[in-house]
Write a protein that holds these residues in place. Sequence first.
Motif, PDB file in Angstrom:
ATOM      1  N   ASN A  67     -24.640  61.544   6.931  1.00 12.45           N
ATOM      2  CA  ASN A  67     -23.969  62.802   7.265  1.00 12.45           C
ATOM      3  C   ASN A  67     -24.986  63.917   7.496  1.00 12.45           C
ATOM      4  O   ASN A  67     -24.847  64.719   8.430  1.00 12.45           O
ATOM      5  CB  ASN A  67     -23.023  63.224   6.138  1.00 12.45           C
ATOM      6  CG  ASN A  67     -21.709  62.485   6.158  1.00 12.45           C
ATOM      7  OD1 ASN A  67     -21.511  61.544   6.918  1.00 12.45           O
ATOM      8  ND2 ASN A  67     -20.789  62.885   5.285  1.00 12.45           N
ATOM      9  N   PHE A  82     -17.559  67.514  13.560  1.00 16.56           N
ATOM     10  CA  PHE A  82     -18.242  67.135  12.314  1.00 16.56           C
ATOM     11  C   PHE A  82     -17.611  67.840  11.119  1.00 16.56           C
ATOM     12  O   PHE A  82     -17.327  67.211  10.087  1.00 16.56           O
ATOM     13  CB  PHE A  82     -19.725  67.486  12.406  1.00 16.56           C
ATOM     14  CG  PHE A  82     -20.505  67.191  11.149  1.00 16.56           C
ATOM     15  CD1 PHE A  82     -21.051  65.939  10.933  1.00 16.56           C
ATOM     16  CD2 PHE A  82     -20.670  68.161  10.175  1.00 16.56           C
ATOM     17  CE1 PHE A  82     -21.760  65.664   9.763  1.00 16.56           C
ATOM     18  CE2 PHE A  82     -21.374  67.899   9.002  1.00 16.56           C
ATOM     19  CZ  PHE A  82     -21.919  66.641   8.796  1.00 16.56           C
ATOM     20  N   CYS A  86     -25.592  66.029  10.918  1.00 18.40           N
ATOM     21  CA  CYS A  86     -25.548  67.490  10.987  1.00 18.40           C
ATOM     22  C   CYS A  86     -26.825  68.027  11.625  1.00 18.40           C
ATOM     23  O   CYS A  86     -26.781  68.909  12.496  1.00 18.40           O
ATOM     24  CB  CYS A  86     -25.350  68.066   9.594  1.00 18.40           C
ATOM     25  SG  CYS A  86     -25.114  69.856   9.561  1.00 18.40           S
ATOM     26  N   ARG A 135     -27.109  70.285  15.018  1.00 13.70           N
ATOM     27  CA  ARG A 135     -27.599  71.665  14.910  1.00 13.70           C
ATOM     28  C   ARG A 135     -29.031  71.849  15.399  1.00 13.70           C
ATOM     29  O   ARG A 135     -29.427  72.975  15.745  1.00 13.70           O
ATOM     30  CB  ARG A 135     -27.490  72.141  13.456  1.00 13.70           C
ATOM     31  CG  ARG A 135     -26.056  72.250  12.946  1.00 13.70           C
ATOM     32  CD  ARG A 135     -26.033  72.772  11.517  1.00 13.70           C
ATOM     33  NE  ARG A 135     -24.700  72.760  10.932  1.00 13.70           N
ATOM     34  CZ  ARG A 135     -23.821  73.764  11.031  1.00 13.70           C
ATOM     35  NH1 ARG A 135     -24.145  74.853  11.710  1.00 13.70           N
ATOM     36  NH2 ARG A 135     -22.635  73.666  10.452  1.00 13.70           N
ATOM     37  N   LEU A 192     -19.958  70.035  16.772  1.00 15.08           N
ATOM     38  CA  LEU A 192     -20.046  70.721  15.484  1.00 15.08           C
ATOM     39  C   LEU A 192     -18.655  70.876  14.860  1.00 15.08           C
ATOM     40  O   LEU A 192     -18.463  70.607  13.667  1.00 15.08           O
ATOM     41  CB  LEU A 192     -20.692  72.090  15.658  1.00 15.08           C
ATOM     42  CG  LEU A 192     -20.874  72.932  14.391  1.00 15.08           C
ATOM     43  CD1 LEU A 192     -21.657  72.176  13.333  1.00 15.08           C
ATOM     44  CD2 LEU A 192     -21.546  74.254  14.731  1.00 15.08           C
ATOM     45  N   PHE A 239     -22.650  67.434   4.713  1.00 19.05           N
ATOM     46  CA  PHE A 239     -23.991  66.849   4.784  1.00 19.05           C
ATOM     47  C   PHE A 239     -24.538  66.471   3.420  1.00 19.05           C
ATOM     48  O   PHE A 239     -25.479  65.692   3.312  1.00 19.05           O
ATOM     49  CB  PHE A 239     -24.953  67.822   5.476  1.00 19.05           C
ATOM     50  CG  PHE A 239     -24.799  69.243   5.047  1.00 19.05           C
ATOM     51  CD1 PHE A 239     -25.358  69.701   3.875  1.00 19.05           C
ATOM     52  CD2 PHE A 239     -24.066  70.126   5.822  1.00 19.05           C
ATOM     53  CE1 PHE A 239     -25.203  71.008   3.470  1.00 19.05           C
ATOM     54  CE2 PHE A 239     -23.908  71.444   5.436  1.00 19.05           C
ATOM     55  CZ  PHE A 239     -24.473  71.894   4.254  1.00 19.05           C
TER      56      PHE A 239
END
Length: 250
Positions: free
Chosen positions: A114, A99, A118, A122, A96, A108
């Motif tokens: 993207n 990213f 994400c 998550r 995370l 995102f």
Amino acid sequence: MKPSLVDLLEPRLAPLDLAHRLKLARELIPGRLVFTTSFGIEDQWIAHTILTLGLDIEIATLDTGRMFPETYDLWEQTEARYARRIAAVYPNPAPLEAFVQEHGVNGFYRSVENRKACCHIRKVEPLSRLLAGASGWVTGLRADQSQARGEVAMVEYDETHRLVKLNPLLDYNRDAIVALTEEFDVPVNELHAKGYLSIGCAPCTRAVKPGENERAGRWWWEEDQKKECGLHVGEDGVPRRRPTTQATTP
């Protein structure tokens, strides 16, 4: 867990209501049975049923860290109402952080790739950890949520997690669930009354407009056929499906 259990469950569950579907699934599926909730209205009805019946089904949520304040409030209200903690699984911090470092805190929005990355960090990876060692997975999927979800089956064998996946509200419609939650005073997210019919992460959810399907507010900047987070899709990126005859809407 053998895929043949799917063939045993499907015809026996189809004519039943939610409570009897969950009871029978608990009887026939050995080992851990896990229900994942995002605190949507269908998930609240499933949680209410599990908790009031005292079924041995784990309840957990994937806390992405980007949920609406109203969702966290409902989480607390639900625990208070049923005197039961709802477990949470969180993203691993290292991917995370990487990213966000590469794409920015709201990166995102810049591409489908993207956004899916994400969602994977998550949601998808945390789900894999949660379901490790489980025999069955209960979800709140409904066929009328979107055209793609209309193609899934009530009972499936999930090859990714190697377990039976049960969608016990698949043939219910939203109006029926709203009526049930009102009848039994089940707590629901206050955002539903403001047009947020399908609620996910706050940056990726908006209220739906008149005439839109209820998942139109999720990742609204993308093409409709691409709008799944990865929890319920196969390697081809679309919801898994198996030829089946669906029951009529209760």
